[in-house]
Design a protein around this motif. Structure first.
Motif, PDB file in Angstrom:
ATOM      1  N   UNK A  16       0.759  -1.241   0.000  1.00  0.00           N
ATOM      2  CA  UNK A  16       0.000   0.000   0.000  1.00  0.00           C
ATOM      3  C   UNK A  16       0.795   1.299   0.000  1.00  0.00           C
ATOM      4  N   UNK A  17       2.081   1.287   0.291  1.00  0.00           N
ATOM      5  CA  UNK A  17       2.799   2.553   0.450  1.00  0.00           C
ATOM      6  C   UNK A  17       2.659   3.478  -0.751  1.00  0.00           C
ATOM      7  N   UNK A  18       2.790   2.972  -1.948  1.00  0.00           N
ATOM      8  CA  UNK A  18       2.713   3.832  -3.133  1.00  0.00           C
ATOM      9  C   UNK A  18       1.618   3.382  -4.091  1.00  0.00           C
ATOM     10  N   UNK A  19       0.620   2.680  -3.581  1.00  0.00           N
ATOM     11  CA  UNK A  19      -0.429   2.134  -4.438  1.00  0.00           C
ATOM     12  C   UNK A  19      -1.491   3.187  -4.748  1.00  0.00           C
ATOM     13  N   UNK A  20      -1.734   3.464  -6.036  1.00  0.00           N
ATOM     14  CA  UNK A  20      -2.710   4.494  -6.397  1.00  0.00           C
ATOM     15  C   UNK A  20      -4.162   4.004  -6.462  1.00  0.00           C
ATOM     16  N   UNK A  21      -4.410   2.723  -6.173  1.00  0.00           N
ATOM     17  CA  UNK A  21      -5.759   2.185  -6.360  1.00  0.00           C
ATOM     18  C   UNK A  21      -6.335   1.579  -5.070  1.00  0.00           C
ATOM     19  N   UNK A  22      -5.941   2.104  -3.940  1.00  0.00           N
ATOM     20  CA  UNK A  22      -6.441   1.581  -2.665  1.00  0.00           C
ATOM     21  C   UNK A  22      -7.956   1.747  -2.541  1.00  0.00           C
ATOM     22  N   UNK A  23      -8.470   2.905  -2.910  1.00  0.00           N
ATOM     23  CA  UNK A  23      -9.911   3.152  -2.792  1.00  0.00           C
ATOM     24  C   UNK A  23     -10.701   2.217  -3.705  1.00  0.00           C
ATOM     25  N   UNK A  24     -10.216   1.987  -4.904  1.00  0.00           N
ATOM     26  CA  UNK A  24     -10.898   1.074  -5.834  1.00  0.00           C
ATOM     27  C   UNK A  24     -10.895  -0.348  -5.276  1.00  0.00           C
ATOM     28  N   UNK A  25      -9.772  -0.769  -4.714  1.00  0.00           N
ATOM     29  CA  UNK A  25      -9.690  -2.115  -4.144  1.00  0.00           C
ATOM     30  C   UNK A  25     -10.639  -2.255  -2.952  1.00  0.00           C
ATOM     31  N   UNK A  26     -10.754  -1.198  -2.160  1.00  0.00           N
ATOM     32  CA  UNK A  26     -11.670  -1.237  -1.019  1.00  0.00           C
ATOM     33  C   UNK A  26     -13.118  -1.398  -1.493  1.00  0.00           C
ATOM     34  N   UNK A  27     -13.487  -0.714  -2.555  1.00  0.00           N
ATOM     35  CA  UNK A  27     -14.847  -0.849  -3.088  1.00  0.00           C
ATOM     36  C   UNK A  27     -15.122  -2.278  -3.547  1.00  0.00           C
ATOM     37  N   UNK A  28     -14.163  -2.874  -4.254  1.00  0.00           N
ATOM     38  CA  UNK A  28     -14.342  -4.248  -4.744  1.00  0.00           C
ATOM     39  C   UNK A  28     -14.410  -5.223  -3.569  1.00  0.00           C
ATOM     40  N   UNK A  29     -13.534  -5.054  -2.593  1.00  0.00           N
ATOM     41  CA  UNK A  29     -13.539  -5.938  -1.421  1.00  0.00           C
ATOM     42  C   UNK A  29     -14.876  -5.859  -0.687  1.00  0.00           C
ATOM     43  N   UNK A  30     -15.392  -4.650  -0.540  1.00  0.00           N
ATOM     44  CA  UNK A  30     -16.672  -4.466   0.148  1.00  0.00           C
ATOM     45  C   UNK A  30     -17.805  -5.122  -0.635  1.00  0.00           C
ATOM     46  N   UNK A  31     -17.815  -4.929  -1.937  1.00  0.00           N
ATOM     47  CA  UNK A  31     -18.869  -5.505  -2.779  1.00  0.00           C
ATOM     48  C   UNK A  31     -18.867  -7.036  -2.687  1.00  0.00           C
ATOM     49  N   UNK A  32     -17.669  -7.622  -2.632  1.00  0.00           N
ATOM     50  CA  UNK A  32     -17.558  -9.087  -2.587  1.00  0.00           C
ATOM     51  C   UNK A  32     -17.484  -9.628  -1.153  1.00  0.00           C
ATOM     52  N   UNK A  33     -17.475  -8.722  -0.176  1.00  0.00           N
ATOM     53  CA  UNK A  33     -17.375  -9.107   1.230  1.00  0.00           C
ATOM     54  C   UNK A  33     -16.120  -9.934   1.483  1.00  0.00           C
ATOM     55  N   UNK A  34     -15.002  -9.428   0.966  1.00  0.00           N
ATOM     56  CA  UNK A  34     -13.702 -10.077   1.080  1.00  0.00           C
ATOM     57  C   UNK A  34     -12.791  -9.180   1.909  1.00  0.00           C
ATOM     58  N   UNK A  35     -12.004  -9.779   2.789  1.00  0.00           N
ATOM     59  CA  UNK A  35     -11.058  -9.003   3.585  1.00  0.00           C
ATOM     60  C   UNK A  35      -9.990  -8.389   2.686  1.00  0.00           C
ATOM     61  N   UNK A  36      -9.598  -7.171   3.038  1.00  0.00           N
ATOM     62  CA  UNK A  36      -8.556  -6.429   2.318  1.00  0.00           C
ATOM     63  C   UNK A  36      -7.521  -5.993   3.337  1.00  0.00           C
ATOM     64  N   UNK A  37      -6.268  -6.351   3.122  1.00  0.00           N
ATOM     65  CA  UNK A  37      -5.184  -5.930   4.008  1.00  0.00           C
ATOM     66  C   UNK A  37      -4.328  -4.896   3.283  1.00  0.00           C
ATOM     67  N   UNK A  38      -4.255  -3.697   3.863  1.00  0.00           N
ATOM     68  CA  UNK A  38      -3.390  -2.642   3.345  1.00  0.00           C
ATOM     69  C   UNK A  38      -2.109  -2.683   4.169  1.00  0.00           C
ATOM     70  N   UNK A  39      -1.031  -3.143   3.552  1.00  0.00           N
ATOM     71  CA  UNK A  39       0.226  -3.328   4.260  1.00  0.00           C
ATOM     72  C   UNK A  39       1.156  -2.170   3.928  1.00  0.00           C
ATOM     73  N   UNK A  40       1.610  -1.455   4.981  1.00  0.00           N
ATOM     74  CA  UNK A  40       2.471  -0.291   4.753  1.00  0.00           C
ATOM     75  C   UNK A  40       3.374  -0.051   5.954  1.00  0.00           C
ATOM     76  N   UNK A  41       4.308   0.869   5.766  1.00  0.00           N
ATOM     77  CA  UNK A  41       5.213   1.280   6.837  1.00  0.00           C
ATOM     78  C   UNK A  41       4.583   2.371   7.692  1.00  0.00           C
ATOM     79  N   UNK A  42       3.358   2.736   7.422  1.00  0.00           N
ATOM     80  CA  UNK A  42       2.677   3.783   8.175  1.00  0.00           C
ATOM     81  C   UNK A  42       2.315   4.928   7.261  1.00  0.00           C
ATOM     82  N   UNK A  43       1.692   5.919   7.822  1.00  0.00           N
ATOM     83  CA  UNK A  43       1.347   7.089   7.039  1.00  0.00           C
ATOM     84  C   UNK A  43       0.031   6.982   6.292  1.00  0.00           C
TER      85      UNK A  43
END
Length: 151
Positions: free
Chosen positions: A6-33
């Protein structure tokens, strides 16, 4: 599970929408921030600072039936080898059939850059079309991963 480097990923919001629609867990892995999400399907995973710490975390956990979103080619290769489906943020799928060529091209470009210190990096920018292509590819990958988990 969808894993995002997730640190430099430009599509986090899109992935969250898809995960929510499919009721699938989404892990955003980063160093913080990253701002925490209140979405119950989203898990914020903060790893220690350091080179490749997030990549190692994802590589150790991604498995068959998971989808990984990353631009990091060595991480992608490890996840493909573990049986996960891997997408780049522009929607390009990295598979057993193409990961070897992608790794070789990455290494070649690194060699060319190191041989010519004046060579400027760059490449094309991230576009709306890339974002749309990613959404379509992630939908397909999540559905395919669901079928794998059901087998």
């Amino acid at each position: 599970m969808i894993w995002i480097d997730a640190d430099a990923c430009p599509v986090k919001a899109e992935a969250e929408r898809v995960a929510t629609r499919h009721r699938v867990k989404l892990a955003l892995v980063s160093n913080g921030g990253l701002r925490p999400s209140e979405n119950p399907f989203v898990e914020m995973v903060y790893v220690a600072e350091g080179p490749d710490v997030a990549d190692i975390y994802i590589a150790e956990r991604a498995t068959r039936g998971d989808v990984v979103v990353t631009n990091d080619i060595p991480l992608a290769a490890k996840c493909v080898a573990a049986g996960a489906r891997v997408l780049r943020p522009d929607g390009e799928a990295l598979t057993e059939a193409n990961i070897g060529n992608v790794l070789a091209l990455r290494d070649l470009m690194a060699d060319l850059r190191s041989a010519d210190p004046f060579r400027q990096g760059g490449g094309r920018g991230f576009t709306k079309a890339d974002r749309a292509h990613f959404l379509e590819a992630l939908e397909r990958a999540v559905r395919a991963a669901e079928r794998e988990r059901d087998d």
